[in-house]
Scaffold this active site. Structure first.
Site, mmCIF file in Angstrom:
data_model
loop_
_atom_site.group_PDB
_atom_site.id
_atom_site.type_symbol
_atom_site.label_atom_id
_atom_site.label_comp_id
_atom_site.label_asym_id
_atom_site.label_seq_id
_atom_site.Cartn_x
_atom_site.Cartn_y
_atom_site.Cartn_z
ATOM 1 N N CYS A 1 0.835 -1.204 0.000
ATOM 2 C CA CYS A 1 0.000 0.000 0.000
ATOM 3 C C CYS A 1 0.866 1.249 0.000
ATOM 4 O O CYS A 1 2.035 1.225 0.409
ATOM 5 C CB CYS A 1 -0.898 0.037 1.234
ATOM 6 N N ASP A 2 0.261 2.339 -0.425
ATOM 7 C CA ASP A 2 0.917 3.638 -0.299
ATOM 8 C C ASP A 2 -0.161 4.707 -0.137
ATOM 9 O O ASP A 2 -1.169 4.677 -0.842
ATOM 10 C CB ASP A 2 1.773 3.962 -1.530
#
Length: 201
Positions: free
Chosen positions: A73-74
Site C-alpha cells: 500500500c501507499d
C-alpha cells in the site's frame, strides 16, 4: 472456498498501523517491508501516484518470493492541488498543519495485491475525505512535538493523538489509517479467495 492450498499472506509494509488493521480482523501476515525508494517515482496525479508506488513496493517483495499473496500500500494526502506524503521534519509538519487546519483533504491509498500462485496482480485505490479541525498554533506545536505526525502520510495518525484534531471522515475509515479493509475484501474476492479463510483464530 478454493480447492487449492491457501497462500501465505505477506504484508509488504513496515507500517505498524497496517499490521494492526490486519491483525484486528484476524489476519496475521508475514511482514516483509519493501524498502522501495519512493523518490524514483515522480507523478503529479495522486491516484496514479499511490497506485504506482503500491505496485512497485509489492513487486519488489514479490520478486524475492516463490509463492504467497503480497499486499502493498501507499498513502498520500491531496489538498488544494498539493500532494503530501510524510513530512521531512518538524518544521515542515508545523507549516503543513497550519495550512491544513479547518480545511478538507483527500486521503488516497493505493493497494496492490500480487498473487504469485495464480500469476495475477490487482491494483486499486481508495479515497476518503478528511475534515481537519481549526486548531491553535500551540496545539499544532504540541502535536508535532510528540513525533507522531513525522511518521504519517498527511501528517497525522487518525488512530493516535491525531484523532483529536480530525472533525470527521467521509468514506472508508480504515483507508485513512493506511489500508481499506472493504477494498481488500473485494480484491480477495476478485482473485477467488474468501477473506475469512485467512483468519488465524
Amino acid at each position: 472456498m478454493m480447492n487449492k492450498k491457501m497462500p501465505n499472506f505477506i504484508l509488504a509494509s513496515a507500517s505498524p498501523a497496517r499490521l494492526r488493521l490486519l491483525q484486528n480482523v484476524g489476519i496475521n501476515p508475514l511482514v516483509l517491508p519493501s524498502n522501495y525508494d519512493e523518490s524514483q517515482v515522480n507523478i503529479s496525479d495522486p491516484k496514479e501516484l499511490v497506485k504506482t508506488l503500491a505496485l512497485r513496493k509489492g513487486e519488489t517483495v514479490a520478486a524475492q518470493q516463490t509463492e504467497g499473496l503480497v499486499l502493498s500500500c501507499d498513502s498520500v494526502l491531496a489538498m488544494e492541488g498539493e500532494i503530501y506524503g510524510k513530512p521531512a521534519d518538524a518544521a515542515e509538519a508545523i507549516a503543513r498543519w497550519q495550512k491544513m487546519r479547518s480545511k478538507v483533504g483527500e486521503l488516497l491509498t493505493g493497494h496492490a495485491l500480487i498473487d504469485l500462485q495464480q500469476g495475477k496482480t490487482l491494483v486499486r485505490y481508495q479515497v476518503s475525505e478528511v475534515y481537519f479541525a481549526d486548531i491553535s498554533d500551540r496545539q499544532i506545536a504540541a502535536y508535532v512535538a510528540t513525533g507522531e505526525p513525522l511518521k504519517c502520510a498527511g501528517c497525522f495518525a487518525l488512530e493516535g493523538k491525531g484523532g483529536l484534531f480530525i472533525e470527521k471522515i467521509s468514506g472508508c475509515y480504515s483507508n485513512v489509517i493506511g489500508l481499506s479493509l472493504p477494498l481488500l475484501r473485494r480484491m480477495l474476492d476478485e482473485l477467488g479467495y474468501n477473506v475469512t479463510d485467512f483468519w488465524s483464530f
